[in-house]
Motif scaffolding. Structure first.
Motif, short mmCIF file in Angstrom:
data_model
loop_
_atom_site.label_atom_id
_atom_site.label_comp_id
_atom_site.label_asym_id
_atom_site.label_seq_id
_atom_site.Cartn_x
_atom_site.Cartn_y
_atom_site.Cartn_z
N ASP A 15 0.83 -1.21 0.00
CA ASP A 15 0.00 0.00 0.00
C ASP A 15 0.86 1.26 0.00
O ASP A 15 2.09 1.19 0.04
CB ASP A 15 -1.02 -0.02 1.15
N SER A 16 0.22 2.41 -0.04
CA SER A 16 0.95 3.67 -0.13
C SER A 16 1.72 4.01 1.14
O SER A 16 2.56 4.90 1.14
CB SER A 16 -0.01 4.81 -0.47
N ASN A 17 1.46 3.30 2.23
CA ASN A 17 2.19 3.51 3.48
C ASN A 17 3.35 2.53 3.64
O ASN A 17 3.96 2.45 4.70
CB ASN A 17 1.25 3.39 4.68
N GLY A 18 3.63 1.73 2.61
CA GLY A 18 4.75 0.80 2.66
C GLY A 18 4.43 -0.49 3.41
O GLY A 18 5.34 -1.20 3.82
N ARG A 19 3.15 -0.81 3.55
CA ARG A 19 2.77 -2.06 4.22
C ARG A 19 2.39 -3.09 3.17
O ARG A 19 1.92 -2.76 2.09
CB ARG A 19 1.59 -1.83 5.16
N LYS A 83 -1.33 -4.38 -8.07
CA LYS A 83 -1.70 -3.04 -7.63
C LYS A 83 -3.20 -2.99 -7.45
O LYS A 83 -3.95 -3.58 -8.23
CB LYS A 83 -1.24 -2.02 -8.66
N LEU A 84 -3.63 -2.26 -6.41
CA LEU A 84 -5.06 -2.10 -6.18
C LEU A 84 -5.71 -1.36 -7.33
O LEU A 84 -5.13 -0.42 -7.87
CB LEU A 84 -5.31 -1.31 -4.89
N VAL A 85 -6.90 -1.77 -7.70
CA VAL A 85 -7.72 -1.03 -8.64
C VAL A 85 -8.55 -0.10 -7.76
O VAL A 85 -9.38 -0.56 -6.99
CB VAL A 85 -8.63 -1.96 -9.47
N GLY A 86 -8.27 1.19 -7.80
CA GLY A 86 -8.90 2.14 -6.89
C GLY A 86 -7.93 2.54 -5.79
O GLY A 86 -6.72 2.40 -5.93
N SER A 87 -8.48 2.98 -4.68
CA SER A 87 -7.63 3.50 -3.60
C SER A 87 -7.36 2.44 -2.53
O SER A 87 -8.04 1.42 -2.47
CB SER A 87 -8.32 4.71 -2.94
N ASP A 88 -6.36 2.74 -1.68
CA ASP A 88 -6.10 1.88 -0.53
C ASP A 88 -7.32 1.91 0.38
O ASP A 88 -7.85 2.97 0.67
CB ASP A 88 -4.90 2.39 0.28
#
Length: 163
Positions: A15-19, A83-88
């Protein structure tokens, strides 16, 4: 995209937080990373997309394929960066047995695997995750925590991605 031949494949989703997204308990196929043995009538890419959705509820797309193939308890294992389709989104833990983990927490979870080849496979893949997190600049560092999620930071991320 050339997919290496393997018996099973796993998904790396950061995710965008590096998790990294992991199972909360080892699965029937593999350990903590979401894995699948593709059926004969599906491509590995399609099988991993379906497996991630089934185990997490997240829609993903395959972004790239890993260059290496690792040996696990069930044989050769390839991997995909998805990669996620949409947001985290927050994992709905009451519906699925997955959660987001920082690198150190993920290593602690994986260290509980009893099978040596599974442990080595998952730690090697976690090293790939760590490399992604370092390259992306995503961090769990306290100096960035206050910035993540504010509109200025999100706008900055969009600019960086566009560049």
């Amino acid at each position: 995209m050339e997919v290496p031949k393997a018996k099973e494949y796993l998904a790396i989703l950061v995710d965008s937080n590096g998790r990294v997204l992991l199972r909360t308990k080892p699965g029937l196929v593999g350990g903590f990373f979401i894995r699948v043995e593709p059926p004969a009538d599906k491509s590995p890419e399609s099988a991993i997309i379906d497996s991630v959705f089934y185990e997490s509820g997240f829609e993903v797309r395959v972004e790239s394929v890993g260059n290496d193939v690792y040996f696990g308890a069930r044989g050769m294992c390839g991997y995909f960066f998805v990669k996620l389709v949409g947001s985290d989104e927050d994992v709905r833990s009451d519906e699925f047995s997955v959660d987001w983990y920082g690198i150190e927490d993920a290593a602690g979870l994986i260290s509980g695997l009893k099978n040596d080849s599974e442990f080595e496979l998952e730690m090697a893949v976690l090293a790939e995750v760590s490399s992604i997190v370092k390259r992306s600049g995503a961090a769990d560092s306290d100096r960035f925590k206050g910035l993540i999620g504010i509109s200025e930071f999100e706008s900055f991320k969009v600019v960086c991605i566009d560049v």
